[in-house]
Write a protein that holds these residues in place. Structure first.
Motif, PDB file in Angstrom:
ATOM      1  N   UNK A 212      34.718  -8.532  -5.938  1.00  0.00           N
ATOM      2  CA  UNK A 212      33.372  -9.009  -6.260  1.00  0.00           C
ATOM      3  C   UNK A 212      32.344  -7.916  -6.023  1.00  0.00           C
ATOM      4  N   UNK A 213      32.476  -7.226  -4.896  1.00  0.00           N
ATOM      5  CA  UNK A 213      31.573  -6.121  -4.547  1.00  0.00           C
ATOM      6  C   UNK A 213      32.409  -5.075  -3.816  1.00  0.00           C
ATOM      7  N   UNK A 214      33.246  -4.353  -4.569  1.00  0.00           N
ATOM      8  CA  UNK A 214      34.295  -3.550  -3.949  1.00  0.00           C
ATOM      9  C   UNK A 214      33.766  -2.353  -3.169  1.00  0.00           C
ATOM     10  N   UNK A 215      32.557  -1.913  -3.478  1.00  0.00           N
ATOM     11  CA  UNK A 215      31.983  -0.820  -2.697  1.00  0.00           C
ATOM     12  C   UNK A 215      31.717  -1.215  -1.260  1.00  0.00           C
ATOM     13  N   UNK A 216      31.696  -2.528  -1.006  1.00  0.00           N
ATOM     14  CA  UNK A 216      31.481  -3.066   0.334  1.00  0.00           C
ATOM     15  C   UNK A 216      32.792  -3.163   1.116  1.00  0.00           C
ATOM     16  N   UNK A 217      33.863  -2.600   0.553  1.00  0.00           N
ATOM     17  CA  UNK A 217      35.172  -2.633   1.209  1.00  0.00           C
ATOM     18  C   UNK A 217      35.056  -2.088   2.635  1.00  0.00           C
ATOM     19  N   UNK A 218      35.725  -2.754   3.565  1.00  0.00           N
ATOM     20  CA  UNK A 218      35.718  -2.326   4.959  1.00  0.00           C
ATOM     21  C   UNK A 218      34.947  -3.249   5.864  1.00  0.00           C
ATOM     22  N   UNK A 219      34.253  -4.224   5.266  1.00  0.00           N
ATOM     23  CA  UNK A 219      33.464  -5.171   6.055  1.00  0.00           C
ATOM     24  C   UNK A 219      34.334  -5.891   7.082  1.00  0.00           C
ATOM     25  N   UNK A 220      35.578  -6.185   6.714  1.00  0.00           N
ATOM     26  CA  UNK A 220      36.487  -6.915   7.595  1.00  0.00           C
ATOM     27  C   UNK A 220      37.244  -6.003   8.537  1.00  0.00           C
ATOM     28  N   UNK A 221      37.690  -4.849   8.036  1.00  0.00           N
ATOM     29  CA  UNK A 221      38.621  -4.000   8.782  1.00  0.00           C
ATOM     30  C   UNK A 221      38.011  -2.751   9.399  1.00  0.00           C
ATOM     31  N   UNK A 222      36.747  -2.470   9.090  1.00  0.00           N
ATOM     32  CA  UNK A 222      36.115  -1.272   9.640  1.00  0.00           C
ATOM     33  C   UNK A 222      36.535   0.001   8.944  1.00  0.00           C
ATOM     34  N   UNK A 223      37.208  -0.139   7.792  1.00  0.00           N
ATOM     35  CA  UNK A 223      37.597   1.032   7.013  1.00  0.00           C
ATOM     36  C   UNK A 223      36.526   1.289   5.952  1.00  0.00           C
ATOM     37  N   UNK A 224      36.720   2.271   5.087  1.00  0.00           N
ATOM     38  CA  UNK A 224      35.732   2.550   4.046  1.00  0.00           C
ATOM     39  C   UNK A 224      36.391   2.584   2.677  1.00  0.00           C
ATOM     40  N   UNK A 225      35.580   2.397   1.636  1.00  0.00           N
ATOM     41  CA  UNK A 225      36.111   2.433   0.281  1.00  0.00           C
ATOM     42  C   UNK A 225      36.638   3.821  -0.051  1.00  0.00           C
ATOM     43  N   UNK A 226      35.962   4.858   0.412  1.00  0.00           N
ATOM     44  CA  UNK A 226      36.440   6.221   0.174  1.00  0.00           C
ATOM     45  C   UNK A 226      37.804   6.434   0.828  1.00  0.00           C
ATOM     46  N   UNK A 227      37.997   5.889   2.024  1.00  0.00           N
ATOM     47  CA  UNK A 227      39.314   5.977   2.682  1.00  0.00           C
ATOM     48  C   UNK A 227      40.383   5.292   1.831  1.00  0.00           C
ATOM     49  N   UNK A 228      40.029   4.146   1.239  1.00  0.00           N
ATOM     50  CA  UNK A 228      40.970   3.432   0.389  1.00  0.00           C
ATOM     51  C   UNK A 228      41.329   4.271  -0.833  1.00  0.00           C
ATOM     52  N   UNK A 229      40.328   4.848  -1.474  1.00  0.00           N
ATOM     53  CA  UNK A 229      40.558   5.675  -2.661  1.00  0.00           C
ATOM     54  C   UNK A 229      41.488   6.843  -2.335  1.00  0.00           C
TER      55      UNK A 229
END
Length: 450
Positions: A212-229
């Protein structure tokens, strides 16, 4: 406990409305049911189970959801009908009251759909009737939506869709999605990498990251979207990753720079603008202005000159005076974007936009939409035309025998291979071609095999 024996040999029909995220979730439900012995109903065959995954982004979407539910009930008499998705969350009781519907699940319960289906199915088999013809429905308030349904599936598509995030903390004045999907939440990077690796083992070549708002990834786990990429970029076997949509204020310059030099992330971005007027952006409670948006677009083009950039734009929103729309048009005309996804504003009950006094009539909304769609066509055609004669790698998708094959380049140019050159072995394969001229309906560039 789910009794899979009760579902052996049953048939199912699925209908998805709305976004890529919904399609990904429905595909995951279908795969789970298949593993329980349920096959998809053939054309013209009545189904035992009907699943409708709904959308509620506009009033038109709500209306279409009701139409689809009535049609599925009518065409599959006696079927067990499940309705889930955003419309089911926002209007649970109303949907449960539609004749023929058996089970309604909101956003929190969607993750346990198979368990709810099994329990309700067993009640029906035992002869227990629902109260006063009302279907069984389950939903919770927005603040209590916490579940996350993992999803990485392709259905009948070549590309996989990996759900990396759900919900939204951005309560824009025109939008009901946070109420329908809940607050932002996500799984761990490790779990998503595992799903991508499984897709690679199944032969997947391309994965689209959805949410829904994937740039906000990490809200739950404390990780970042860049880390995911960065982690996904290391998954062997996946040749291409695409990012479905990123809010302008969450597109970090470091992310853009990384994608430009990455192994597998494509030069393809989709960025919601909604309005090119700073006054309207303030009324919408968007978290950026046109200066920031322009910077992001130009930085992407600086790092990836061939990047395809799609942009969401809403026309006729409350408060969009004629001069504000003209500002929007001029702003978009000035930017090196590739395609505009234009949506007329739709009044949504319960949104704060309803308190904004200036209202645009439907005729004017259509006029503004037409102007922006014309601008979009001009920009897309120019982007395609500039690449004619170039070589490109195309991931082809399966086509019916005797039909042209289609696929996409790394920067999302749609390519057509004529029937005479189409081969079954090209399905889900990346093939090097030379880009020729436009096809007959101007929707693709013709491919010339090298």
């Amino acid at each position: 406990m789910i009794d899979t024996a009760a579902f052996q040999g049953k048939t199912a029909r699925f209908y998805t409305l709305g976004c890529k995220l919904n399609f990904s979730e429905t595909s995951t439900f279908a795969r789970t049911l298949y593993n329980m012995g349920v096959r998809e109903a053939k054309k013209g065959e009545q189904a035992d189970i009907c699943l409708i995954n709904t959308c509620s982004v506009t009033e038109v979407a709500d209306h279409k959801c009701r139409q689809v539910i009535h049609r599925m009930v009518r065409q599959n008499p006696g079927a067990f009908v499940i309705v889930t998705g955003c419309y089911a969350q926002l209007e649970s009781a109303a949907v449960a009251g539609i004749e023929g519907v058996d089970l309604v699940l909101g956003s929190n319960e969607k993750a346990d759909l198979i368990q709810y289906l099994s329990d309700a199915w067993n009640k029906v088999e035992a002869g227990k009737e629902t109260t006063e013809g009302q279907a069984e429905y389950h939903s919770v308030r927005t603040k209590d939506i916490r579940s996350f349904q993992a999803s990485c599936s392709r259905g009948n598509r070549t590309r996989y869709f990996l759900k990396v995030q759900d919900g939204c903390n951005y309560f824009c004045t025109y939008c009901t999605i946070p109420y329908a999907r809940g607050f932002s939440r996500n799984p761990t990077i490790a779990s998503l990498v595992s799903q991508a690796e499984e897709a690679a083992r199944e032969g997947g070549k391309e994965i689209v990251l959805t949410g829904v708002n994937i740039g906000d990834f990490g809200e739950t786990t404390g990780e970042s979207f860049l880390d995911l990429v960065k982690a996904l970029d290391r998954v062997e076997g996946i040749r291409r990753f695409r990012i479905s949509s990123l809010e302008p204020d969450l597109i970090d310059d470091d992310l853009i720079a990384y994608c430009a030099r990455s192994r597998a992330f494509m030069p393809h971005f989709h960025i919601p603008l909604q309005s090119g007027s700073d006054e309207v952006l303030k009324l919408m409670h968007r978290r950026y202005d046109t200066a920031l948006f322009a910077h992001k677009i130009r930085f992407i083009k600086e790092m990836m000159p061939d990047a395809f950039i799609g942009v969401d734009v809403m026309v006729g929103s409350r408060g969009e005076r004629p001069e504000y729309f003209e500002d929007c048009y001029r702003f978009l005309d000035s930017l090196p974007v590739t395609q505009l996804h234009v949506f007329p504003y739709s009044e949504r009950p319960g949104t704060s936009a309803l308190s904004i006094p200036y209202v645009v009539d439907d005729r004017e909304k259509k006029r503004r939409a037409h102007r922006l769609l014309k601008l979009s066509d001009e920009k897309t055609r120019a982007f395609y035309a500039a690449r004619i004669g170039q070589e490109a790698d195309v991931l082809f998708e399966k086509a019916a025998r005797g039909k042209a094959m289609h696929g996409f380049t790394d920067n999302y140019i749609r390519v057509e291979l004529p029937p005479g050159q189409a081969r079954e072995e090209y399905d889900n394969q990346i093939v090097r071609v030379r880009l020729g001229g436009f096809n007959f309906d101007q929707s693709s560039l013709k491919a010339e095999l090298l």
